[in-house]
Design a protein around this motif. Structure first.
Motif, mmCIF file in Angstrom:
data_model
loop_
_atom_site.group_PDB
_atom_site.id
_atom_site.type_symbol
_atom_site.label_atom_id
_atom_site.label_comp_id
_atom_site.label_asym_id
_atom_site.label_seq_id
_atom_site.Cartn_x
_atom_site.Cartn_y
_atom_site.Cartn_z
ATOM 1 N N GLY A 222 -5.461 7.588 -2.640
ATOM 2 C CA GLY A 222 -5.836 9.004 -2.672
ATOM 3 C C GLY A 222 -6.109 9.420 -4.110
ATOM 4 N N LEU A 223 -6.133 10.731 -4.360
ATOM 5 C CA LEU A 223 -6.478 11.218 -5.701
ATOM 6 C C LEU A 223 -5.517 10.679 -6.756
ATOM 7 C CD1 LEU A 223 -7.317 14.984 -4.941
ATOM 8 C CD2 LEU A 223 -8.923 13.093 -5.274
ATOM 9 N N THR A 224 -4.216 10.716 -6.465
ATOM 10 C CA THR A 224 -3.252 10.276 -7.484
ATOM 11 C C THR A 224 -3.187 8.760 -7.566
ATOM 12 O OG1 THR A 224 -1.945 12.232 -6.942
ATOM 13 C CG2 THR A 224 -0.900 10.592 -8.330
ATOM 14 N N GLY A 225 -3.270 8.094 -6.420
ATOM 15 C CA GLY A 225 -3.207 6.634 -6.443
ATOM 16 C C GLY A 225 -4.328 6.060 -7.283
ATOM 17 N N LEU A 226 -5.554 6.531 -7.062
ATOM 18 C CA LEU A 226 -6.699 6.008 -7.820
ATOM 19 C C LEU A 226 -6.590 6.367 -9.294
ATOM 20 C CD1 LEU A 226 -9.623 6.741 -5.313
ATOM 21 C CD2 LEU A 226 -8.752 4.483 -5.990
ATOM 22 N N THR A 227 -6.167 7.619 -9.568
ATOM 23 C CA THR A 227 -6.034 8.039 -10.969
ATOM 24 C C THR A 227 -5.012 7.159 -11.693
ATOM 25 O OG1 THR A 227 -6.539 10.298 -10.328
ATOM 26 C CG2 THR A 227 -5.469 10.012 -12.457
ATOM 27 N N THR A 228 -3.877 6.947 -11.041
ATOM 28 C CA THR A 228 -2.815 6.127 -11.644
ATOM 29 C C THR A 228 -3.337 4.712 -11.890
ATOM 30 O OG1 THR A 228 -1.199 7.421 -10.410
ATOM 31 C CG2 THR A 228 -0.433 5.332 -11.302
ATOM 32 N N ALA A 229 -4.044 4.188 -10.907
ATOM 33 C CA ALA A 229 -4.544 2.814 -11.028
ATOM 34 C C ALA A 229 -5.510 2.689 -12.200
ATOM 35 C CB ALA A 229 -5.222 2.409 -9.717
ATOM 36 N N VAL A 230 -6.404 3.664 -12.335
ATOM 37 C CA VAL A 230 -7.384 3.608 -13.439
ATOM 38 C C VAL A 230 -6.657 3.671 -14.788
ATOM 39 C CG1 VAL A 230 -9.239 4.914 -14.575
ATOM 40 C CG2 VAL A 230 -9.336 4.505 -12.096
ATOM 41 N N LEU A 231 -5.724 4.611 -14.929
ATOM 42 C CA LEU A 231 -5.045 4.761 -16.231
ATOM 43 C C LEU A 231 -4.220 3.513 -16.571
ATOM 44 C CD1 LEU A 231 -3.874 8.491 -16.452
ATOM 45 C CD2 LEU A 231 -6.070 7.473 -17.010
ATOM 46 N N LEU A 232 -3.551 2.950 -15.562
ATOM 47 C CA LEU A 232 -2.701 1.778 -15.849
ATOM 48 C C LEU A 232 -3.547 0.544 -16.144
ATOM 49 C CD1 LEU A 232 0.239 2.162 -13.282
ATOM 50 C CD2 LEU A 232 0.084 2.981 -15.637
ATOM 51 N N ALA A 233 -4.641 0.368 -15.411
ATOM 52 C CA ALA A 233 -5.499 -0.798 -15.673
ATOM 53 C C ALA A 233 -6.106 -0.690 -17.068
ATOM 54 C CB ALA A 233 -6.588 -0.900 -14.604
ATOM 55 N N ARG A 234 -6.482 0.539 -17.457
ATOM 56 C CA ARG A 234 -7.065 0.711 -18.796
ATOM 57 C C ARG A 234 -6.035 0.512 -19.897
ATOM 58 N NH1 ARG A 234 -11.642 5.400 -17.784
ATOM 59 N NH2 ARG A 234 -12.895 4.014 -16.484
ATOM 60 N N ASP A 235 -4.757 0.558 -19.502
ATOM 61 C CA ASP A 235 -3.702 0.328 -20.492
ATOM 62 C C ASP A 235 -3.300 -1.151 -20.530
ATOM 63 O OD1 ASP A 235 -2.782 2.243 -22.278
ATOM 64 O OD2 ASP A 235 -0.723 2.053 -21.529
ATOM 65 N N GLY A 236 -4.052 -1.984 -19.808
ATOM 66 C CA GLY A 236 -3.827 -3.426 -19.916
ATOM 67 C C GLY A 236 -3.111 -4.056 -18.735
ATOM 68 N N HIS A 237 -2.646 -3.253 -17.771
ATOM 69 C CA HIS A 237 -1.936 -3.829 -16.621
ATOM 70 C C HIS A 237 -2.943 -4.359 -15.596
ATOM 71 C CE1 HIS A 237 1.728 -2.024 -18.188
ATOM 72 N NE2 HIS A 237 1.051 -0.895 -18.354
ATOM 73 N N HIS A 238 -2.470 -5.296 -14.775
ATOM 74 C CA HIS A 238 -3.289 -5.776 -13.654
ATOM 75 C C HIS A 238 -2.864 -4.991 -12.417
ATOM 76 C CE1 HIS A 238 -5.417 -9.082 -15.580
ATOM 77 N NE2 HIS A 238 -4.374 -9.051 -16.409
ATOM 78 N N VAL A 239 -3.778 -4.242 -11.859
ATOM 79 C CA VAL A 239 -3.405 -3.291 -10.805
ATOM 80 C C VAL A 239 -4.127 -3.642 -9.509
ATOM 81 C CG1 VAL A 239 -3.326 -0.853 -10.155
ATOM 82 C CG2 VAL A 239 -3.140 -1.496 -12.577
ATOM 83 N N THR A 240 -3.345 -3.686 -8.434
ATOM 84 C CA THR A 240 -3.921 -3.844 -7.089
ATOM 85 C C THR A 240 -3.554 -2.613 -6.289
ATOM 86 O OG1 THR A 240 -3.596 -6.220 -7.214
ATOM 87 C CG2 THR A 240 -4.005 -5.292 -5.024
ATOM 88 N N VAL A 241 -4.566 -1.931 -5.757
ATOM 89 C CA VAL A 241 -4.317 -0.752 -4.916
ATOM 90 C C VAL A 241 -4.444 -1.196 -3.461
ATOM 91 C CG1 VAL A 241 -5.052 1.589 -4.338
ATOM 92 C CG2 VAL A 241 -5.313 0.751 -6.690
ATOM 93 N N LEU A 242 -3.438 -0.869 -2.653
ATOM 94 C CA LEU A 242 -3.499 -1.153 -1.215
ATOM 95 C C LEU A 242 -3.683 0.166 -0.489
ATOM 96 C CD1 LEU A 242 -0.472 -3.642 -0.913
ATOM 97 C CD2 LEU A 242 -2.870 -4.144 -1.496
ATOM 98 N N GLU A 243 -4.758 0.289 0.263
ATOM 99 C CA GLU A 243 -5.048 1.540 0.976
ATOM 100 C C GLU A 243 -5.163 1.239 2.475
ATOM 101 O OE1 GLU A 243 -5.330 4.925 0.675
ATOM 102 O OE2 GLU A 243 -5.876 4.797 2.797
#
Ligand SMILES: Cc1cc2nc3c(=O)[nH]c(=O)nc-3n(C[C@H](O)[C@H](O)[C@H](O)COP(=O)(O)OP(=O)(O)OC[C@H]3O[C@@H](n4cnc5c(N)ncnc54)[C@H](O)[C@@H]3O)c2cc1C
Length: 469
Positions: free
Chosen positions: A10-31
């Motif tokens: 959702g809005l927060t899940g995607l936002t969180t994923a973008v910010l964390l990935a841009r900070d160097g983390h490897h992010v997998t979103v499950l929807e």
């Protein structure tokens, strides 16, 4: 850097994923919802099947703070909303000069973003799709938590999907929204229950979308005005679209007739300033109803001890508030920034310490906003109950009378208007906004001589008559 699983796109899940990935983390979103986001605004509105978000096609406004923070953190999201047709709009620039006193330098900071919710989410999904280290997997449901089975407090090391696959993660982020199943998943993993605070009463929303015949800018501004036992929310959007939403108490029985288009229309006609736009607007939808929405907060750290480690909750999964103040996505964005910052500062801390740091940063960063919104709702619901009973609302303390005076002054005084909008758009606290010399005295003077509800708005009796009571 951590492998992170974000549950919910959702809005927060995607936002969180973008910010964390841009900070160097490897992010997998499950929807859980399988549908891929369509490419255009009209397809997103008409064809994106999102049963996981019940408010998906209900009116949303992105406050000025959302626009400002997003522009700072991920300007490509704002650019993508605009590319899809979303508008930067401030309520000040679209109000009559008689109210604003003309535009002033600095008014542009009050610009929020006007776009239908599927369009905002579509923009976030498009940015997520081109963000390195970020994968969004749709049609994947988180059904269980994996824990290391060692200490008394379960430590989460991943999630199990509906297909039985294990997705390992150094951190699991619950962004499953206000109906998040995390408490159940934790219980099944042997954890104590999170602390849940929930209000008993709430509002009901009766909204309807309109559109200009030629797709020109909507002829309305973002506003929220109160009348006796009913409020009117006006939400502009992209592509010439806007919505009027009548906000009432969910337990006010006679207003349930508002679900009929003709009844809703009769009540809208009582609202000042709507006639011209209603006459030119083409209805896009029937009345859409939403109720059962309460202010609710879940804490994963209870009396200083985490119920589990390796897992945090953000956005609506942490707390959801009255949608008529339009704060959900802005609080979700702030929460995503908080998580990113705590990971930077304390990411290598022991799991229990990390959980406590995030809980503390959440409380100090946005806990006050949640509590202020809940306080607002309690007052407004009590005021509506008094309106229904036909008695004056006499709150304890002076917070509500002061806020009502501020609101009244904002409708007639350009300085009070700017200060009020700064607070409503979450750009300043009331103390900060009122720090202009003489402003508080002026607001008290105007508020003291103005009735609670504007004389041109409907009385309870007029509302009941329009409802056919
Ligand atoms: C009527 C209404 C009007 C609103 N108006 C505004 C407004 O004007 N402005 C504003 O800022 N906010 C508004 N909000 C609030 C806003 O919609 C929320 O704050 C926002 O959607 C929260 O985003 P989220 O990502 O936390 O949760 P959601 O958007 O609810 O997303 C949760 C996601 O998790 C997924 N999911 C759930 N369970 C699982 C699972 N087990 N596995 C995998 N995925 C799962 C769901 O499918 C969904 O996609 C409004 C809310 C309502 C109800």
């Amino acid at each position: 850097m951590t492998a992170i699983a974000v549950l919910g796109a959702g809005l927060t899940g995607l936002t969180t994923a973008v910010l964390l990935a841009r900070d160097g983390h490897h992010v997998t979103v499950l929807e859980r919802d399988p549908a891929e986001p369509p490419a255009t605004a009209e397809e997103q509105w008409a064809h994106w099947d999102r049963p996981g978000v019940s408010q998906f096609r209900l009116p949303h406004i992105m406050l000025a703070r959302w626009r400002a923070v997003m522009e700072h953190e991920a300007p490509d999201v704002v650019a993508e909303v605009e590319r899809l047709g979303g508008l930067r709009l401030s309520s000040v620039e679209t109000l009559p000069t008689s109210v604003t006193g003309g535009l002033r330098p600095g008014d542009e900071q009050l610009q929020g973003m006007a776009a239908r919710r599927p369009v905002v989410e579509g923009a976030l999904a498009a940015v997520a799709a081109r963000t390195p280290r970020l994968t969004v997997r749709r049609g994947v449901t988180a059904t269980a938590l994996v824990t290391d089975g060692r200490g008394a407090v379960p430590h989460v090391t991943g999630v199990v999907t509906g297909a039985g696959e294990t997705v390992e993660a150094g951190l699991v982020v619950d962004a499953m929204g206000r109906r998040s199943a995390l408490a159940d998943l934790l219980a099944r993993a042997g954890a104590r229950q999170p602390l849940e605070e929930r209000e008993d009463h709430g509002f009901a929303y009766y909204g309807r979308y309109f559109r200009t015949p030629d797709g020109a800018r909507p002829p309305v501004s973002y506003t929220f005005r109160h009348f006796e036992s009913v409020s009117l929310l006006v939400i502009p959007a992209d592509a010439g679209v806007w919505a009027w939403v009548l906000v009432v108490a969910a337990d006010d029985r006679p207003v349930r007739a508002l679900r009929e288009n003709d009844v809703w229309d009769r009540v809208l006609a009582l609202m000042p300033g709507t006639a011209e736009a209603r006459a030119s607007g083409v209805p896009m939808t029937d009345v859409q109803v939403m109720s059962g929405l309460q202010d609710r907060r879940r804490s994963l750290v209870v009396e200083g001890e985490p119920v589990a480690t390796g897992v945090v909750a953000v956005g609506d999964a942490w707390a959801s508030t009255n949608p008529s103040l339009g704060r959900g996505s802005t609080m979700g964005l702030a929460h995503a920034c908080i998580l990113r910052d705590v990971l930077r500062a304390a990411g290598s801390a022991a799991p229990g310490e990390f959980a406590r740091c995030f809980a503390e940063a959440t409380a100090s960063g946005i806990g006050g906003l949640f509590e202020a919104t809940r306080g607002y709702d309690r007052h407004r619901l009590a005021e509506v109950a008094a309106d229904i009973a036909g008695v004056p609302y006499r709150p304890e303390g002076d917070a509500w009378p002061r806020l009502s005076a501020f609101d009244a002054a904002a409708q007639v005084d350009p300085d009070a208007l700017r200060a009020f909008r700064l607070v409503a758009e979450l750009l300043a606290s009331a103390e900060e906004a009122l720090a202009v010399p003489g402003l508080e005295a002026k607001i008290a003077r105007i508020g003291g001589s103005t009735p609670r509800y504007p004389v041109d708005g409907p009385s309870r009796a007029a509302l009941l008559a329009a409802l056919g009571e």
